[in-house]
Design an enzyme around this catalytic site. Structure first.
Site, PDB file in Angstrom:
ATOM      1  N   LYS A 258     -14.651   2.014  -2.656  1.00  0.00           N
ATOM      2  CA  LYS A 258     -15.528   2.396  -1.545  1.00  0.00           C
ATOM      3  C   LYS A 258     -16.712   3.231  -2.038  1.00  0.00           C
ATOM      4  CE  LYS A 258     -11.800   2.638   1.924  1.00  0.00           C
ATOM      5  NZ  LYS A 258     -11.078   3.535   2.852  1.00  0.00           N
TER       6      LYS A 258
ATOM      7  N   HIS B  22       8.861 -26.551  -1.253  1.00  0.00           N
ATOM      8  CA  HIS B  22       8.313 -27.644  -2.055  1.00  0.00           C
ATOM      9  C   HIS B  22       7.404 -27.151  -3.168  1.00  0.00           C
ATOM     10  CE1 HIS B  22       9.728 -31.066   0.392  1.00  0.00           C
ATOM     11  NE2 HIS B  22       9.886 -30.100   1.271  1.00  0.00           N
TER      12      HIS B  22
ATOM     13  N   GLU C 256       0.819  -1.212   0.000  1.00  0.00           N
ATOM     14  CA  GLU C 256       0.000   0.000   0.000  1.00  0.00           C
ATOM     15  C   GLU C 256       0.854   1.264   0.000  1.00  0.00           C
ATOM     16  OE1 GLU C 256      -2.828   0.178   3.206  1.00  0.00           O
ATOM     17  OE2 GLU C 256      -4.162   1.516   2.099  1.00  0.00           O
TER      18      GLU C 256
END
Lengths: 419, 419
Positions: A410, A295, A269
C-alpha cells in the site's frame, strides 16, 4: 450440521494442555472484550431492528423503489457477504439483488455500472479503516457516473459502514449520510456478522436473525465444551502443521465457491505470520469444488507430496429432485448404474468415494455436512471457521488478528502516485 | 506478450545440461509423435474449415436459429474453453453464448436447464474417454428434459467430441450424430486446442484461427530457442521445488479467473506424481485475483513460510477508459492521489507495488504482461503453460501425461452404486 473426522483419537490424550490453553485464550479474549467477534451473533440481533427502522424511514427504501443493492467493499468488507448471498440465492432469490463492486478491474466495474440504475439502487460503502483506496475510488466513480448530489436527496441512496471516527465515518457525518459502525475490536475479516454483512444481507431480505441465532448457539455450545471436535481438529492441524501445511476445503456444490473464498482469506491472512520467535509460519488454505476438481487437483492430493489435509463439505439435501433419467444409451450402458438416481445422491456419493480413496492413502480428512441450504446453516459455518482460525492462531503462538504484511504494498502504491 | 522474471541468472550457467535434456525431451516427443499437443496449433487450422462446413450443412446452425451452445464436459473437457470464453467475452459477447454443464450439482444443472430452450440450443458433449459418468449422466438428463429424439431431426442438435472408437464415439456413429475426434496422443488436460476447445469456440464465433496461429508461432519460437525464458523459469522452479512447492498465479483481472482455473488443473494433475523412485513429488498451483487478494492472501505470502513463488499476470491495455473522477471528498482527501487516473492504470500500479513488496522480501516473482484481451493473447498463454508444464515434468522425472491417482475414487463410486 454434522462434523466428523478421521484424525484418530490416540494423539489427543496427551495434548490436553495445548487444547486447554487455546480454549482458555478464547475464553479470556471473550471475557476481556479484547476481541469483539464473539459477541456479534448476540449484539447484531439489535442491529437488525435498527436496520428495519432505517429502511422504514428512508424515502427510497420505504417507497419500495429500490430493487438493487450495490456493495462497495473489498476483502473482509465483501467476501463474507458475497459468499452467504451466493449460497442462499441459489435456493431463492432475495427481495433485493446484491451486486458487489470489489475490484479495481475497469471491465468489471463498467459491467456493474451498466447493469444498475440510480433510481432503483442503494449504494452501501463498506470499509473498516474508512480509507481503503479501492473502495473510495470506486465510490467516487459511482458519484460521478450517477451524478449523486451528496447534499441533496441522493444522500438517502447511500449507506456507510465503517469504524466509528474513521475518515469514511466523518465524511458520512459531514453529509448526514446514514452510517452503521463496525465495533473497534472486530477485525475486517472477522466482521461478516457485524453491520458489514448484516446490513446488506438484511436489506436484501435474508433472515439474518436466524443466521445470527444459529451462529450464536454454536458459539455458546463451543464455550460450553459441547463442540470439542473443534479443539481436536485444531490440535491435529497444529501438530502436523510443519508437514501438512496446506488445508484443502473440498466443497461439493458450485454454490459454496464464494463462501470458500471467505474461508481462504480468513485462514490465510490470520495464520500467515511471523511467530513469537520471528519465524515465518502459516497454513495455506485451498478451496476446491467437487466433483469438478476430482478430475484434476485430486491427482496432486493422491500422488503428490503428503502436505495436505482435506475437509469435505457437502449439502445433505439440496431440496432439488433432478434425477438421471432411466435412459440407456447404446454403447454407454456402463453408466446405467446411476439411472433413476437423484443428482443430489450422485454428487454426495462422489464425495464419499473420494473421501474413501484419500483415507485408503492415509491422507487426513474430515467432513462437514450441511443439512440444508439456509441462513441457520450459514451462521454455523461462519462461527465454526472463525473459532477454528482463532484456536489455530493461539496454538501457533501468533496474533491471528493483525496483518502487517499487506501494508508495504500500500505504501509503495501511494509513493508511485505521489512521486 | 512480455515475459520478465527476477530469478537471477547466476544460477543458470551451471545448469545448462538440465535445460538441454528437458528441451531435448520435448523435441523428441514432438518428432516421435508420442505426444500430440505440439501439433494442435497447426492441425486444428484445418479443423476450423471442417467446423464451418458442418455448420453450413447443419439445418439448425445454417438457419441461424441457434443462439446458445451447451457444452457438456468436465475437467479438461470444459476448463480451457470456459477460461478462454470468460476472458474474450468480457470484451465482446460472441455470436452464440456458451453455457457449461460441468458439475453434478443439481441446483447448477437445473439453473442452466431453465435458461436454455431446445429450439435455440446446440448440445456439444465432450469426453476424452467417452464414458465420463458426470458427462453421460448430464447428457441423459438433457435428452429427457428436452425430449431429444436421437433417431429423428433432433440428432442435428447434438455434437460429440471424443476419442475415435470410444463408447461415446460409437454411440454417435450408431445414431448418425456429428462427431469430432480428439487425437489419441493428446491428453484431456492438453486438449483445449483440439476439437474439444476449437469446436465450441469456433461455433460461438471466436477467431480461433488467430488463436491457433499465435499459439503455433509461440511454439515454433520456443523450439527455435527464441523463448528460452521458459527454460530458465522451469529450471528455477524445479531447482527450488523442495522448498518452494506452491506456485501462485496472481492475475490482476476478474476476467482471468477461469483461465487460471485451467492452469491450476493442468499444473496440479500433470505434476503431482510418484517419481521414478516412487517418491511423492509435485508442485501445488494457486490462483489469486488482484487487487482483491492483496487484502488477504498477500499476508500469507509475505509473512508465512517461504514456500511460494508468484507469477503476476496483467493486462496492459483493457481498452477501457473508465477513470476515477476528479472529486475530492471531505475527510477522504488522502485518496485524491489517484484522481483523474484510469482504473486500467490503478490496477496495474497495484500489481507493480505488490511485486516490489514481494521482491523486497526476496520472494521469487515473474511477470507476464498481456498486451490486449484477444484470441492471439490467449493462444500464447495456453501454449506457454503447456510447454512449461511439460518442461517441469521432464525435469522432475515424472510422466506429466498420466493421472493414475484419480482412478481409485471412480472405482469406489461404481462399487457404491452396484453393491
Amino acid at each position: 450440521m454434522i462434523f466428523s473426522h478421521d484424525f484418530g483419537s490416540e494423539s489427543f490424550s496427551t495434548d490436553s494442555r495445548l487444547k486447554d490453553d487455546a480454549f482458555s485464550s478464547l475464553v479470556n479474549e471473550r471475557i476481556g472484550k479484547e476481541i469483539g467477534y464473539y459477541e456479534l451473533p448476540f449484539q447484531s440481533v439489535a442491529l437488525i431492528e435498527h436496520i428495519h427502522r432505517f429502511a422504514e424511514k428512508n424515502p427510497f427504501l420505504s417507497a419500495e423503489t429500490i430493487h438493487d443493492i450495490a456493495v462497495i467493499g473489498i476483502g473482509g468488507s465483501s467476501l463474507g457477504t458475497k459468499g452467504i448471498d451466493s449460497l442462499l440465492k441459489s435456493k431463492k432469490m432475495p427481495y433485493r439483488t446484491l451486486h458487489f463492486l470489489e475490484n479495481t478491474d475497469p471491465i468489471a466495474i463498467s459491467k456493474t455500472l451498466s447493469n444498475l440504475k440510480k433510481e432503483s439502487t442503494l449504494f452501501i460503502v463498506i470499509s473498516k479503516s474508512g480509507k481503503t483506496i479501492e473502495t473510495v475510488s470506486i465510490f467516487k466513480t459511482l458519484i460521478g457516473y450517477y451524478h449523486l448530489d451528496l447534499d441533496g436527496i441522493d444522500k438517502e441512496r447511500i449507506v456507510a459502514i465503517t469504524d466509528e471516527g474513521s475518515p469514511l465515518s466523518r465524511f458520512a457525518s459531514y453529509h448526514g449520510i446514514q452510517q452503521f459502525g463496525i465495533p473497534k475490536n472486530v477485525g475486517g475479516r472477522f466482521s461478516v456478522l457485524s453491520a458489514a454483512g448484516i446490513v446488506p444481507l438484511t436489506l436484501a431480505g435474508y433472515d439474518t436473525k436466524s443466521l445470527l441465532e444459529e451462529g450464536g448457539q454454536f458459539l455458546e455450545r463451543f464455550f460450553n465444551h459441547e463442540e470439542d471436535h473443534l479443539l481436536d481438529k485444531a490440535l491435529f492441524l497444529y501438530k502436523h502443521s510443519s508437514d501438512i501445511n496446506i488445508n484443502v476445503l473440498f466443497a461439493y456444490a458450485d454454490e459454496l465457491e464464494n463462501l470458500c473464498k471467505w474461508y481462504v482469506q480468513l485462514w490465510a491472512e490470520s495464520l500467515g505470520k511471523k511467530d513469537g520467535a520471528g519465524k515465518h509460519v502459516g497454513l495455506t488454505p485451498y478451496a476446491l469444488i467437487g466433483s469438478i476438481d476430482q478430475h484434476s487437483f485430486l491427482q496432486l492430493i493422491m500422488e503428490g507430496p503428503r502436505d495436505k489435509s482435506v475437509t469435505f463439505i457437502t449439502i445433505e439435501d439440496f431440496e432439488n429432485n433432478l434425477l438421471i433419467p432411466d435412459i440407456s444409451l447404446k454403447y454407454l450402458e456402463m453408466n446405467d448404474v446411476v439411472n433413476g438416481k437423484k443428482f443430489n445422491e450422485l454428487i454426495n456419493f462422489q464425495c464419499e468415494a473420494t473421501k474413501e480413496s484419500l483415507r485408503m492413502n492415509n491422507i487426513p480428512t474430515d467432513h462437514i455436512i450441511i443439512k440444508k441450504i439456509n441462513e441457520a446453516s450459514v451462521g454455523t459455518i461462519i462461527v465454526y471457521y472463525e473459532l477454528l482460525t482463532t484456536l489455530m492462531g493461539r496454538m501457533m503462538d501468533i496474533n491471528p488478528y493483525n496483518q502487517p504484511g499487506v501494508e508495504l504494498g500500500k505504501q509503495i502504491l501511494c509513493e508511485k502516485f505521489t512521486e
